[in-house]
Scaffold this motif. Structure first.
Motif, PDB file in Angstrom:
ATOM      1  N   PHE A  18       7.968 -13.643 -12.184  1.00 27.95           N
ATOM      2  CA  PHE A  18       7.211 -14.325 -11.136  1.00 27.95           C
ATOM      3  C   PHE A  18       7.441 -13.675  -9.776  1.00 27.95           C
ATOM      4  O   PHE A  18       6.531 -13.629  -8.943  1.00 27.95           O
ATOM      5  N   LEU A  19       8.638 -13.149  -9.544  1.00 26.44           N
ATOM      6  CA  LEU A  19       8.917 -12.450  -8.298  1.00 26.44           C
ATOM      7  C   LEU A  19       8.085 -11.182  -8.193  1.00 26.44           C
ATOM      8  O   LEU A  19       7.464 -10.912  -7.157  1.00 26.44           O
ATOM      9  N   ILE A  20       8.038 -10.400  -9.257  1.00 23.22           N
ATOM     10  CA  ILE A  20       7.267  -9.161  -9.252  1.00 23.22           C
ATOM     11  C   ILE A  20       5.780  -9.457  -9.109  1.00 23.22           C
ATOM     12  O   ILE A  20       5.066  -8.781  -8.357  1.00 23.22           O
ATOM     13  N   LEU A  21       5.306 -10.491  -9.792  1.00 25.55           N
ATOM     14  CA  LEU A  21       3.897 -10.867  -9.683  1.00 25.55           C
ATOM     15  C   LEU A  21       3.546 -11.316  -8.271  1.00 25.55           C
ATOM     16  O   LEU A  21       2.497 -10.933  -7.727  1.00 25.55           O
ATOM     17  N   ALA A  22       4.414 -12.085  -7.637  1.00 24.38           N
ATOM     18  CA  ALA A  22       4.176 -12.536  -6.270  1.00 24.38           C
ATOM     19  C   ALA A  22       4.181 -11.354  -5.303  1.00 24.38           C
ATOM     20  O   ALA A  22       3.329 -11.279  -4.403  1.00 24.38           O
ATOM     21  N   LEU A  23       5.102 -10.412  -5.487  1.00 27.32           N
ATOM     22  CA  LEU A  23       5.150  -9.239  -4.613  1.00 27.32           C
ATOM     23  C   LEU A  23       3.918  -8.352  -4.788  1.00 27.32           C
ATOM     24  O   LEU A  23       3.378  -7.825  -3.808  1.00 27.32           O
ATOM     25  N   LEU A  24       3.465  -8.185  -6.025  1.00 24.60           N
ATOM     26  CA  LEU A  24       2.262  -7.384  -6.267  1.00 24.60           C
ATOM     27  C   LEU A  24       1.025  -8.029  -5.659  1.00 24.60           C
ATOM     28  O   LEU A  24       0.181  -7.345  -5.064  1.00 24.60           O
ATOM     29  N   LEU A  25       0.906  -9.342  -5.793  1.00 23.24           N
ATOM     30  CA  LEU A  25      -0.232 -10.031  -5.194  1.00 23.24           C
ATOM     31  C   LEU A  25      -0.174  -9.975  -3.672  1.00 23.24           C
ATOM     32  O   LEU A  25      -1.214  -9.859  -3.012  1.00 23.24           O
ATOM     33  N   ASP A  26       1.017 -10.065  -3.097  1.00 19.29           N
ATOM     34  CA  ASP A  26       1.158  -9.924  -1.653  1.00 19.29           C
ATOM     35  C   ASP A  26       0.704  -8.546  -1.192  1.00 19.29           C
ATOM     36  O   ASP A  26      -0.019  -8.422  -0.196  1.00 19.29           O
ATOM     37  N   ALA A  27       1.135  -7.519  -1.899  1.00 20.42           N
ATOM     38  CA  ALA A  27       0.761  -6.156  -1.519  1.00 20.42           C
ATOM     39  C   ALA A  27      -0.739  -5.932  -1.649  1.00 20.42           C
ATOM     40  O   ALA A  27      -1.384  -5.377  -0.749  1.00 20.42           O
ATOM     41  N   LEU A  28      -1.326  -6.391  -2.758  1.00 20.21           N
ATOM     42  CA  LEU A  28      -2.762  -6.230  -2.971  1.00 20.21           C
ATOM     43  C   LEU A  28      -3.561  -7.005  -1.926  1.00 20.21           C
ATOM     44  O   LEU A  28      -4.535  -6.490  -1.360  1.00 20.21           O
ATOM     45  N   GLY A  29      -3.159  -8.230  -1.660  1.00 18.66           N
ATOM     46  CA  GLY A  29      -3.870  -9.034  -0.668  1.00 18.66           C
ATOM     47  C   GLY A  29      -3.780  -8.439   0.718  1.00 18.66           C
ATOM     48  O   GLY A  29      -4.766  -8.428   1.468  1.00 18.66           O
ATOM     49  N   LEU A  30      -2.622  -7.915   1.078  1.00 23.62           N
ATOM     50  CA  LEU A  30      -2.460  -7.313   2.392  1.00 23.62           C
ATOM     51  C   LEU A  30      -3.290  -6.041   2.532  1.00 23.62           C
ATOM     52  O   LEU A  30      -3.914  -5.805   3.576  1.00 23.62           O
ATOM     53  N   VAL A  31      -3.315  -5.234   1.482  1.00 20.05           N
ATOM     54  CA  VAL A  31      -4.125  -4.011   1.519  1.00 20.05           C
ATOM     55  C   VAL A  31      -5.600  -4.347   1.668  1.00 20.05           C
ATOM     56  O   VAL A  31      -6.311  -3.751   2.493  1.00 20.05           O
ATOM     57  N   LEU A  32      -6.090  -5.306   0.902  1.00 20.85           N
ATOM     58  CA  LEU A  32      -7.507  -5.682   1.002  1.00 20.85           C
ATOM     59  C   LEU A  32      -7.830  -6.276   2.362  1.00 20.85           C
ATOM     60  O   LEU A  32      -8.882  -5.987   2.950  1.00 20.85           O
ATOM     61  N   LEU A  33      -6.931  -7.101   2.874  1.00 23.18           N
ATOM     62  CA  LEU A  33      -7.155  -7.723   4.173  1.00 23.18           C
ATOM     63  C   LEU A  33      -7.195  -6.678   5.285  1.00 23.18           C
ATOM     64  O   LEU A  33      -8.113  -6.674   6.121  1.00 23.18           O
ATOM     65  N   LEU A  35      -7.749  -3.463   4.946  1.00 22.53           N
ATOM     66  CA  LEU A  35      -8.890  -2.582   4.716  1.00 22.53           C
ATOM     67  C   LEU A  35     -10.168  -3.226   5.232  1.00 22.53           C
ATOM     68  O   LEU A  35     -11.009  -2.569   5.845  1.00 22.53           O
ATOM     69  N   GLY A  36     -10.328  -4.511   5.011  1.00 22.50           N
ATOM     70  CA  GLY A  36     -11.505  -5.204   5.506  1.00 22.50           C
ATOM     71  C   GLY A  36     -11.538  -5.310   7.017  1.00 22.50           C
ATOM     72  O   GLY A  36     -12.601  -5.325   7.625  1.00 22.50           O
ATOM     73  N   PHE A  38      -9.900  -3.106   9.295  1.00 21.24           N
ATOM     74  CA  PHE A  38      -9.896  -1.840  10.021  1.00 21.24           C
ATOM     75  C   PHE A  38     -10.876  -0.797   9.502  1.00 21.24           C
ATOM     76  O   PHE A  38     -11.169   0.162  10.225  1.00 21.24           O
ATOM     77  N   ALA A  39     -11.381  -0.926   8.292  1.00 20.55           N
ATOM     78  CA  ALA A  39     -12.333   0.060   7.770  1.00 20.55           C
ATOM     79  C   ALA A  39     -13.745  -0.296   8.213  1.00 20.55           C
ATOM     80  O   ALA A  39     -14.093  -1.464   8.365  1.00 20.55           O
ATOM     81  N   VAL A  40     -14.541   0.718   8.432  1.00 14.71           N
ATOM     82  CA  VAL A  40     -15.928   0.501   8.828  1.00 14.71           C
ATOM     83  C   VAL A  40     -16.766   0.487   7.548  1.00 14.71           C
ATOM     84  O   VAL A  40     -17.228   1.512   7.070  1.00 14.71           O
ATOM     85  N   LEU A  41     -16.891  -0.707   6.986  1.00 12.84           N
ATOM     86  CA  LEU A  41     -17.641  -0.878   5.737  1.00 12.84           C
ATOM     87  C   LEU A  41     -18.657  -1.989   5.926  1.00 12.84           C
ATOM     88  O   LEU A  41     -18.474  -2.901   6.734  1.00 12.84           O
ATOM     89  N   PHE A  46     -16.218  -9.419   2.515  1.00 10.24           N
ATOM     90  CA  PHE A  46     -15.738  -9.637   1.156  1.00 10.24           C
ATOM     91  C   PHE A  46     -14.271  -9.258   1.027  1.00 10.24           C
ATOM     92  O   PHE A  46     -13.479  -9.977   0.408  1.00 10.24           O
ATOM     93  N   LEU A  47     -13.884  -8.128   1.625  1.00  6.58           N
ATOM     94  CA  LEU A  47     -12.503  -7.677   1.549  1.00  6.58           C
ATOM     95  C   LEU A  47     -11.560  -8.608   2.312  1.00  6.58           C
ATOM     96  O   LEU A  47     -10.460  -8.901   1.848  1.00  6.58           O
ATOM     97  N   VAL A  48     -11.998  -9.072   3.478  1.00  6.49           N
ATOM     98  CA  VAL A  48     -11.155  -9.975   4.267  1.00  6.49           C
ATOM     99  C   VAL A  48     -10.947 -11.290   3.529  1.00  6.49           C
ATOM    100  O   VAL A  48      -9.813 -11.778   3.408  1.00  6.49           O
ATOM    101  N   TYR A  49     -12.019 -11.880   3.019  1.00  2.00           N
ATOM    102  CA  TYR A  49     -11.891 -13.163   2.329  1.00  2.00           C
ATOM    103  C   TYR A  49     -11.125 -13.029   1.016  1.00  2.00           C
ATOM    104  O   TYR A  49     -10.314 -13.892   0.670  1.00  2.00           O
ATOM    105  N   THR A  50     -11.373 -11.960   0.274  1.00  2.34           N
ATOM    106  CA  THR A  50     -10.656 -11.749  -0.983  1.00  2.34           C
ATOM    107  C   THR A  50      -9.172 -11.512  -0.738  1.00  2.34           C
ATOM    108  O   THR A  50      -8.322 -12.060  -1.443  1.00  2.34           O
ATOM    109  N   GLY A  51      -8.840 -10.721   0.268  1.00  4.88           N
ATOM    110  CA  GLY A  51      -7.439 -10.489   0.600  1.00  4.88           C
ATOM    111  C   GLY A  51      -6.731 -11.763   1.011  1.00  4.88           C
ATOM    112  O   GLY A  51      -5.592 -12.016   0.606  1.00  4.88           O
TER     113      GLY A  51
END
Length: 79
Positions: A18-33, A35-36, A38-41, A46-51
């Motif tokens: 559960f610790l590894i899963l929580a850390l992976l979800l934190d990393a993925l959510g932060l990257v998507l957030l 990216l949404g 600072f990236a010009v897309l 979608f990226l901000v809300y999904t993150g």
């Protein structure tokens, strides 16, 4: 002296999954957030809300990990 020596032994607990899963979800959510934000897309919203949703969902796994690692002595349980 290491920081772990000040407060005792450092370990991830009994539920490392559960610790590894929580850390992976934190990393993925932060990257998507980020990216949404600072990236010009054209689909930045979608990226901000999904993150943000993934970060919020990771809190479930943090609570599960913390709850399963609480240690209570048998004397306090009155068994």
């Amino acid at each position: 002296m290491l920081l772990g020596g000040l407060w005792g032994r450092c370990h991830v607990g009994r539920c490392a999954f559960f610790l590894i899963l929580a850390l992976l979800l934190d990393a993925l959510g932060l990257v998507l957030l980020l990216l949404g934000i600072f990236a010009v897309l054209s689909y930045w919203d979608f990226l901000v809300y999904t993150g943000a949703l993934i970060l919020a969902f990771s809190l479930v796994f943090w609570v599960i990990w913390y709850s399963l690692n609480i240690e209570v002595s048998p004397e306090k349980l009155d068994l």
